[in-house]
Design an enzyme around this catalytic site. Sequence first.
Site, mmCIF file in Angstrom:
data_model
loop_
_atom_site.group_PDB
_atom_site.id
_atom_site.type_symbol
_atom_site.label_atom_id
_atom_site.label_comp_id
_atom_site.label_asym_id
_atom_site.label_seq_id
_atom_site.Cartn_x
_atom_site.Cartn_y
_atom_site.Cartn_z
ATOM 1 N N ASP A 161 0.837 -1.199 0.000
ATOM 2 C CA ASP A 161 0.000 0.000 0.000
ATOM 3 C C ASP A 161 0.878 1.257 0.000
ATOM 4 O O ASP A 161 1.853 1.347 0.744
ATOM 5 C CB ASP A 161 -0.866 -0.024 1.271
ATOM 6 C CG ASP A 161 -1.922 1.049 1.274
ATOM 7 O OD1 ASP A 161 -2.722 1.069 0.329
ATOM 8 O OD2 ASP A 161 -1.950 1.859 2.211
ATOM 9 N N GLU A 213 1.738 -0.580 -4.975
ATOM 10 C CA GLU A 213 0.792 0.476 -5.356
ATOM 11 C C GLU A 213 1.615 1.755 -5.443
ATOM 12 O O GLU A 213 1.939 2.374 -4.438
ATOM 13 C CB GLU A 213 -0.320 0.632 -4.317
ATOM 14 C CG GLU A 213 -1.392 1.608 -4.792
ATOM 15 C CD GLU A 213 -2.056 2.410 -3.679
ATOM 16 O OE1 GLU A 213 -3.144 2.950 -3.915
ATOM 17 O OE2 GLU A 213 -1.492 2.535 -2.577
HETATM 18 C C1 GLC Z 1 -4.183 3.043 -0.788
HETATM 19 C C2 GLC Z 1 -5.404 2.170 -0.685
HETATM 20 C C3 GLC Z 1 -6.546 3.025 -0.280
HETATM 21 C C4 GLC Z 1 -6.236 3.624 1.068
HETATM 22 C C5 GLC Z 1 -4.910 4.369 1.055
HETATM 23 C C6 GLC Z 1 -4.416 4.672 2.430
HETATM 24 O O1 GLC Z 1 -4.296 4.003 -1.777
HETATM 25 O O2 GLC Z 1 -5.625 1.510 -1.907
HETATM 26 O O3 GLC Z 1 -7.755 2.336 -0.254
HETATM 27 O O4 GLC Z 1 -7.242 4.522 1.431
HETATM 28 O O5 GLC Z 1 -3.901 3.613 0.439
HETATM 29 O O6 GLC Z 1 -3.970 3.515 3.060
#
Ligand code: GLC
Length: 539
Positions: free
Chosen positions: A217, A276
Amino acid sequence: MPPAEANSPSPASQWWRSAVIYQIYVRSFADADGDGVGDLAGVRARLSYVADLGVDAIWFNPFYPSPQADGGYDVANYRDVDPRFGTLADFDAVLAAAHARGLRVIIDLVPNHTSSDHPWFRSALAAAPGSRERARYLFRDGLGPDGAEPPNNWRSTFGGRAWTRVTEANGAPGQWYLHLFAPEQPDLDWMNGEVRAEFESILRFWLDRGVDGFRIDVAHGLSKDPQMPDLAGGLRAEGPAGEGHPHWDQDEVHDVYRSWRRITDAYAHDPTFVGEVWVDSPVRLARYVRPDELHTAFNFGFLLAPWDAKGLRAAIDESIESLSAVGAPTTWVLSNHDVTREVTRYGGGPLGIRRARAAALLMLALPGGAYVYQGEELGLPEVLDLPDEARQDPTFFRTGGAELGRDGCRVPLPWSGDAPPFDFSPAGRSWLPIPPEWASLTVACQEPDSTSMLSLYRQALRQRHELAALGDGTMTWVPSEADVLAFTRTPGFACVVNVGNEVAPLPPSLAAAPVLLASGPLGSAGEIPGATAVWLAVG
Ligand code: GLC
C-alpha cells in the site's frame, strides 16, 4: 510454504510475470456470519466461483484488526485478523483451500501508516516529545510562538491538513503528527530502525504461514524529505507525484524494497511483491521494479488512460518500454477499490458496458499480468446515488461531501435472487445498500447466459491459459485505422480493438483470420463494429 496438496499451485517459476490476480475486497465479497459485512469464511464458501473464473491468484484487501477508519487501511495489529472478518484460523483455512484449488494468495501490507489504535501510536501519545515511542512516527513541534501552526503546509490525500495536534500528558496542547491520509492513520518514520525491523518481521510472519506475496500500500510514500519543506510549485498532495515532491517518490524508499526483496528471495515458493505506486511517469515507476526491488507494480497509466486509441496506445507503449528496460513485466489493471468502476468511467449504460467488454479483452491480451477487481467480471457499474448516511469513505467526510469518495465501487457483490442483498448475506443485509436493479447482474443470472460479462471473462481467462501466446512476452503493433488498436503476439495470435463508435475495417493482414473470441456481435466479415474487441488466430 504452500501445502503440498495434489492440486497445489503450479511450480514456482516467476508465476507473477503472467498471473491474472483477482482482487477480493473482503467486506464486500460474501458474508458468512450474517452481520452484513463480508468475511473470510464467506470467501472460503465461494472459492469455487473464483477458481472457476480461471484466475491464478487472489489479492485480499486488508483483513487485520482495525477500527475501519479507512476500510481496514488503518491497521491496529499486523499479525491477526479482525473479528469482523474472522480469525487467524479462518485465514489459514482459506489459504489452504485456495492452494488446494491451485490459487495463490497475496495479502495487503500497509507500511506507510498504522492505525491510531495501534499499540505503538498509543504509547507514542502517552510518551514525551523526543522519546523512542514518538520516534517511530513523525511528530514535530508546531510553528509560531506557541506552536499552534502545523509544521508545514502538507495536505491529506483525503482532504484537509496532513497534521493533527496532540494533547500532552500534562493536558497542554502539544506536538503535531503527520498523516498523509486520515488522522486515524499516523505515518511511520521509515528512517527509524525499529520500524524497518518490525515490518521485516511482519513479512516473515505471513511468508511462514504460506502467503504467496504482498500488495504494498502507498509504496511510493514511505520516505519523506527529512527537512519537511512546504509543498510548493504546484505539487499536489494527491498522486501521481511529480519529481522533487517532498513526500512522494523519495529516492530513499528504494532501500526499503531492496531489503524486502532479500527476504522474499530466500523463500522457495517465489513470493512476489506488487507495489501500489502512484508516480507521474512510467520511467519513475520502473525504478520500483528494478531486479533487486519489487517484482511488479500496478500500471495506473493504463487505468487512467481515456477511452481513445491514441491515449491507450501511448499508455501501453510507455509502460512496456520503461518496464522492459529493467526486465520487469507489465501488469494491467482496469479498476480497484479506489477508482470509479470502468463501466461508468467509459460512459455508463450500454456503451459503457460495450467498452468495458472490449477493454477486458484488450487487457487480457497484453503482455504481462493483469488484475480483476471483484465485480468487474459482472460488469457492475459505480453506484453514484448511495445515501449519505450509508457512506463510510473518509474522503466523503473530509471534503464535506464535495467528493463522493470510493464507496460506490465497494458495494457488495450480488450473488443470486431477485432482491437485495442478493444472497450476499444470509441475514438479508449488507453494509452498503445494493441497488435493486442489480437483479439482472447477479452471478446466478449471468452464469447460464453465454453473452454475459461473466461468460466473457470466463472464456477469455480459459483461452488465456490455453494460448501459448498470452501472458508474459512481447507484442507487435499492426498498422490500422486511427480508432483501431491491432497487435499480434506469437505464436499465432492477434487482438483488434475498435475504440471508436463506428464500424471499421480490420487490418488487411488480419481480415480473414478465424475468430477466437469477440467482446460483442461482429457483423460483416473483414470489419469490426465500434466499441468491440476481437481475438484472432493467425497463421
Ligand atoms: C491506498 C489504498 C486506499 C487507502 C490508502 C491509504 O491508496 O488503496 O484504499 O485509502 O492507500 O492507506
